[in-house]
Motif scaffolding. Structure first.
Motif, PDB file in Angstrom:
ATOM      1  N   ARG A 267       0.808  -1.228   0.000  1.00 28.13           N
ATOM      2  CA  ARG A 267       0.000   0.000   0.000  1.00 28.13           C
ATOM      3  C   ARG A 267       0.840   1.277   0.000  1.00 28.13           C
ATOM      4  O   ARG A 267       0.411   2.292  -0.499  1.00 28.13           O
ATOM      5  N   GLU A 268       2.060   1.255   0.534  1.00 24.12           N
ATOM      6  CA  GLU A 268       2.892   2.457   0.601  1.00 24.12           C
ATOM      7  C   GLU A 268       3.723   2.692  -0.663  1.00 24.12           C
ATOM      8  O   GLU A 268       4.365   3.719  -0.791  1.00 24.12           O
ATOM      9  N   LEU A 269       3.697   1.751  -1.604  1.00 25.98           N
ATOM     10  CA  LEU A 269       4.504   1.872  -2.820  1.00 25.98           C
ATOM     11  C   LEU A 269       3.781   2.686  -3.878  1.00 25.98           C
ATOM     12  O   LEU A 269       2.557   2.820  -3.861  1.00 25.98           O
ATOM     13  N   ASP A 270       4.536   3.224  -4.828  1.00 24.73           N
ATOM     14  CA  ASP A 270       3.976   3.961  -5.960  1.00 24.73           C
ATOM     15  C   ASP A 270       3.937   3.054  -7.179  1.00 24.73           C
ATOM     16  O   ASP A 270       4.683   2.080  -7.284  1.00 24.73           O
TER      17      ASP A 270
ATOM     18  N   LEU B  14       5.648   0.057  -9.515  1.00 23.91           N
ATOM     19  CA  LEU B  14       6.240  -0.889  -8.578  1.00 23.91           C
ATOM     20  C   LEU B  14       5.173  -1.558  -7.723  1.00 23.91           C
ATOM     21  O   LEU B  14       5.262  -2.753  -7.422  1.00 23.91           O
ATOM     22  N   LYS B  15       4.148  -0.834  -7.360  1.00 31.73           N
ATOM     23  CA  LYS B  15       3.087  -1.350  -6.499  1.00 31.73           C
ATOM     24  C   LYS B  15       2.403  -2.562  -7.137  1.00 31.73           C
ATOM     25  O   LYS B  15       2.208  -3.589  -6.497  1.00 31.73           O
ATOM     26  N   THR B  16       2.045  -2.447  -8.413  1.00 37.00           N
ATOM     27  CA  THR B  16       1.358  -3.532  -9.113  1.00 37.00           C
ATOM     28  C   THR B  16       2.251  -4.756  -9.239  1.00 37.00           C
ATOM     29  O   THR B  16       1.812  -5.878  -8.987  1.00 37.00           O
ATOM     30  N   GLU B  17       3.502  -4.535  -9.627  1.00 47.84           N
ATOM     31  CA  GLU B  17       4.422  -5.669  -9.779  1.00 47.84           C
ATOM     32  C   GLU B  17       4.685  -6.367  -8.443  1.00 47.84           C
ATOM     33  O   GLU B  17       4.703  -7.592  -8.366  1.00 47.84           O
ATOM     34  N   ALA B  18       4.891  -5.589  -7.387  1.00 47.69           N
ATOM     35  CA  ALA B  18       5.127  -6.179  -6.069  1.00 47.69           C
ATOM     36  C   ALA B  18       3.897  -6.945  -5.600  1.00 47.69           C
ATOM     37  O   ALA B  18       4.010  -8.030  -5.016  1.00 47.69           O
ATOM     38  N   PHE B  19       2.716  -6.404  -5.867  1.00 50.40           N
ATOM     39  CA  PHE B  19       1.474  -7.087  -5.492  1.00 50.40           C
ATOM     40  C   PHE B  19       1.382  -8.443  -6.185  1.00 50.40           C
ATOM     41  O   PHE B  19       1.075  -9.457  -5.561  1.00 50.40           O
TER      42      PHE B  19
ATOM     43  N   LYS C 260       1.044  14.370  -7.789  1.00 42.66           N
ATOM     44  CA  LYS C 260       1.496  14.178  -9.163  1.00 42.66           C
ATOM     45  C   LYS C 260       1.354  15.482  -9.943  1.00 42.66           C
ATOM     46  O   LYS C 260       0.400  16.222  -9.768  1.00 42.66           O
ATOM     47  N   SER C 261       2.301  15.747 -10.801  1.00 42.26           N
ATOM     48  CA  SER C 261       2.247  16.944 -11.632  1.00 42.26           C
ATOM     49  C   SER C 261       1.097  16.837 -12.620  1.00 42.26           C
ATOM     50  O   SER C 261       0.825  15.772 -13.172  1.00 42.26           O
TER      51      SER C 261
END
Length: 197
Positions: free
Chosen positions: A20-23, A26-31, A79-80
Protein backbone atom coordinates in the motif's frame (compact mmCIF):
# COMPACT_ATOMS: atom_id res chain seq x y z
CA UNK A 1 -2.03 -25.31 -3.09
CA UNK A 2 -4.33 -23.09 -1.12
CA UNK A 3 -7.01 -22.02 -3.54
CA UNK A 4 -10.22 -21.95 -1.50
CA UNK A 5 -12.05 -18.61 -1.36
CA UNK A 6 -11.16 -17.61 2.22
CA UNK A 7 -7.44 -18.35 1.80
CA UNK A 8 -7.39 -16.53 -1.51
CA UNK A 9 -9.17 -13.51 -0.01
CA UNK A 10 -6.69 -13.47 2.90
CA UNK A 11 -3.77 -13.67 0.47
CA UNK A 12 -5.11 -10.74 -1.57
CA UNK A 13 -5.68 -8.69 1.59
CA UNK A 14 -2.16 -9.44 2.89
CA UNK A 15 -0.55 -8.60 -0.47
CA UNK A 16 -2.53 -5.32 -0.74
CA UNK A 17 -1.49 -4.35 2.78
CA UNK A 18 2.15 -5.11 2.01
CA UNK A 19 2.32 -2.84 -1.05
CA UNK A 20 0.00 0.00 0.00
CA UNK A 21 2.89 2.46 0.60
CA UNK A 22 4.50 1.87 -2.82
CA UNK A 23 3.98 3.96 -5.96
CA UNK A 24 2.97 2.64 -9.37
CA UNK A 25 4.21 0.73 -11.37
CA UNK A 26 6.24 -0.89 -8.58
CA UNK A 27 3.09 -1.35 -6.50
CA UNK A 28 1.36 -3.53 -9.11
CA UNK A 29 4.42 -5.67 -9.78
CA UNK A 30 5.13 -6.18 -6.07
CA UNK A 31 1.47 -7.09 -5.49
CA UNK A 32 1.60 -9.73 -8.24
CA UNK A 33 4.80 -11.28 -6.86
CA UNK A 34 3.58 -11.32 -3.27
CA UNK A 35 0.19 -12.75 -4.19
CA UNK A 36 1.83 -15.50 -6.23
CA UNK A 37 4.10 -16.39 -3.32
CA UNK A 38 1.25 -16.35 -0.83
CA UNK A 39 -0.90 -18.61 -2.99
CA UNK A 40 1.97 -21.01 -3.74
CA UNK A 41 2.68 -21.52 -0.06
CA UNK A 42 5.55 -19.11 0.71
CA UNK A 43 3.30 -17.30 3.19
CA UNK A 44 5.83 -17.11 6.00
CA UNK A 45 8.46 -15.24 3.94
CA UNK A 46 5.96 -12.76 2.50
CA UNK A 47 4.22 -12.19 5.83
CA UNK A 48 7.49 -11.23 7.54
CA UNK A 49 8.13 -8.70 4.81
CA UNK A 50 4.59 -7.38 5.25
CA UNK A 51 5.08 -6.93 8.98
CA UNK A 52 8.40 -5.13 8.46
CA UNK A 53 6.87 -2.75 5.91
CA UNK A 54 3.88 -2.08 8.15
CA UNK A 55 6.08 -1.28 11.15
CA UNK A 56 8.28 1.01 9.09
CA UNK A 57 5.36 2.91 7.61
CA UNK A 58 3.66 3.20 10.99
CA UNK A 59 6.89 4.65 12.44
CA UNK A 60 7.17 7.09 9.57
CA UNK A 61 3.54 8.12 10.05
CA UNK A 62 4.09 8.66 13.77
CA UNK A 63 7.20 10.74 13.05
CA UNK A 64 5.30 12.90 10.57
CA UNK A 65 2.41 13.33 13.02
CA UNK A 66 4.82 14.49 15.74
CA UNK A 67 6.45 16.92 13.32
CA UNK A 68 9.91 15.31 13.58
CA UNK A 69 12.29 15.94 10.70
CA UNK A 70 12.07 18.25 7.72
CA UNK A 71 9.73 16.17 5.58
CA UNK A 72 6.78 16.89 7.88
CA UNK A 73 7.07 20.61 7.12
CA UNK A 74 7.08 20.16 3.34
CA UNK A 75 3.93 20.51 1.30
CA UNK A 76 2.72 16.95 0.57
CA UNK A 77 3.75 15.54 -2.78
CA UNK A 78 1.22 15.15 -5.53
CA UNK A 79 1.50 14.18 -9.16
CA UNK A 80 2.25 16.94 -11.63
CA UNK A 81 -0.65 17.98 -13.83
CA UNK A 82 1.72 18.98 -16.63
CA UNK A 83 1.66 17.35 -20.03
CA UNK A 84 3.75 19.50 -22.36
CA UNK A 85 3.21 19.29 -26.11
CA UNK A 86 6.06 18.82 -28.58
CA UNK A 87 6.20 22.58 -29.22
CA UNK A 88 6.21 23.31 -25.48
CA UNK A 89 9.06 20.82 -25.00
CA UNK A 90 11.07 22.59 -27.70
CA UNK A 91 10.35 25.89 -25.95
CA UNK A 92 11.47 24.39 -22.62
CA UNK A 93 14.76 23.25 -24.13
CA UNK A 94 15.52 26.56 -25.84
CA UNK A 95 14.48 28.45 -22.68
CA UNK A 96 16.93 26.48 -20.53
CA UNK A 97 19.76 26.77 -23.08
CA UNK A 98 19.92 30.48 -22.22
CA UNK A 99 21.14 29.70 -18.68
CA UNK A 100 23.91 27.78 -16.98
CA UNK A 101 21.97 25.35 -14.81
CA UNK A 102 24.27 24.76 -11.85
CA UNK A 103 22.87 23.00 -8.78
CA UNK A 104 19.35 21.99 -7.87
CA UNK A 105 18.36 25.38 -6.42
CA UNK A 106 19.17 27.41 -9.51
CA UNK A 107 17.75 24.73 -11.81
CA UNK A 108 14.52 24.60 -9.79
CA UNK A 109 14.32 28.40 -9.92
CA UNK A 110 14.84 28.53 -13.71
CA UNK A 111 12.28 25.76 -14.28
CA UNK A 112 9.80 27.52 -11.97
CA UNK A 113 10.20 30.66 -14.07
CA UNK A 114 9.63 28.68 -17.25
CA UNK A 115 6.42 27.31 -15.75
CA UNK A 116 5.36 30.82 -14.70
CA UNK A 117 5.93 32.21 -18.20
CA UNK A 118 4.82 29.32 -20.41
CA UNK A 119 2.05 27.43 -18.59
CA UNK A 120 -1.26 28.24 -16.96
CA UNK A 121 -0.20 26.89 -13.56
CA UNK A 122 -1.17 29.20 -10.71
CA UNK A 123 1.48 27.66 -8.41
CA UNK A 124 4.23 25.12 -8.93
CA UNK A 125 5.34 22.20 -6.80
CA UNK A 126 8.32 19.85 -6.73
CA UNK A 127 6.56 17.39 -9.03
CA UNK A 128 6.14 20.08 -11.71
CA UNK A 129 9.84 20.93 -11.53
CA UNK A 130 10.70 17.22 -11.64
CA UNK A 131 8.45 16.75 -14.68
CA UNK A 132 10.30 19.51 -16.57
CA UNK A 133 13.66 18.12 -15.47
CA UNK A 134 12.74 14.61 -16.69
CA UNK A 135 11.64 16.07 -20.03
CA UNK A 136 15.00 17.83 -20.39
CA UNK A 137 16.78 14.57 -19.62
CA UNK A 138 14.68 12.82 -22.28
CA UNK A 139 15.58 15.61 -24.73
CA UNK A 140 19.26 14.86 -23.99
CA UNK A 141 19.83 18.32 -22.55
CA UNK A 142 23.46 18.09 -21.46
CA UNK A 143 23.84 20.93 -18.95
CA UNK A 144 21.83 19.49 -16.03
CA UNK A 145 22.71 18.70 -12.42
CA UNK A 146 22.09 15.09 -11.38
CA UNK A 147 18.84 14.80 -9.46
CA UNK A 148 17.21 11.45 -8.82
CA UNK A 149 14.20 12.13 -6.61
CA UNK A 150 11.31 14.54 -6.25
CA UNK A 151 12.41 15.00 -2.62
CA UNK A 152 15.58 16.71 -3.90
CA UNK A 153 13.44 19.24 -5.76
CA UNK A 154 11.23 19.71 -2.70
CA UNK A 155 14.32 20.45 -0.62
CA UNK A 156 15.63 22.92 -3.22
CA UNK A 157 12.28 24.69 -3.29
CA UNK A 158 12.28 24.88 0.51
CA UNK A 159 15.74 26.46 0.37
CA UNK A 160 14.48 28.98 -2.18
CA UNK A 161 11.79 30.08 0.31
CA UNK A 162 13.98 30.17 3.43
CA UNK A 163 14.71 33.63 4.90
CA UNK A 164 17.86 32.27 6.53
CA UNK A 165 19.35 31.49 3.12
CA UNK A 166 18.79 35.10 2.03
CA UNK A 167 17.18 34.11 -1.22
CA UNK A 168 13.42 33.90 -0.82
CA UNK A 169 13.01 33.72 -4.59
CA UNK A 170 9.87 31.62 -4.10
CA UNK A 171 6.98 31.96 -1.69
CA UNK A 172 4.15 29.68 -0.66
CA UNK A 173 0.82 30.09 -2.38
CA UNK A 174 -1.94 27.68 -1.41
CA UNK A 175 -0.67 24.17 -1.94
CA UNK A 176 2.33 25.21 -4.03
CA UNK A 177 4.83 28.00 -4.65
CA UNK A 178 5.04 31.13 -6.79
CA UNK A 179 7.93 33.39 -7.75
CA UNK A 180 8.32 36.15 -5.16
CA UNK A 181 9.06 39.78 -6.00
CA UNK A 182 12.67 39.20 -4.97
CA UNK A 183 12.67 36.19 -7.29
CA UNK A 184 11.39 38.26 -10.20
CA UNK A 185 14.14 40.82 -9.64
CA UNK A 186 16.78 38.09 -9.43
CA UNK A 187 15.48 36.43 -12.58
CA UNK A 188 15.68 39.77 -14.43
CA UNK A 189 19.31 40.03 -13.27
CA UNK A 190 19.99 36.51 -14.59
CA UNK A 191 18.45 37.39 -17.96
CA UNK A 192 20.40 40.67 -18.12
CA UNK A 193 23.70 38.96 -17.34
CA UNK A 194 23.03 36.43 -20.12
CA UNK A 195 22.17 39.20 -22.56
CA UNK A 196 25.46 41.03 -21.93
CA UNK A 197 27.73 38.01 -22.05
Amino acid sequence: MATDQKTLADAVKTAKEAVRELDEPLKTEAFKILLERLISGNQKISFRRTQKNTKKSAGAKAKAARGDGNRATLIPHKKSSLNLSVEELKTLKSYCERFELKGTELTAFILANFLREHTALKAINAEDVDYCYRQLVALKFSKLPRVNEVADWARAIQWLTAPSRKKQWLQRAGDGYVISNAGLLHFNELESSKGTS
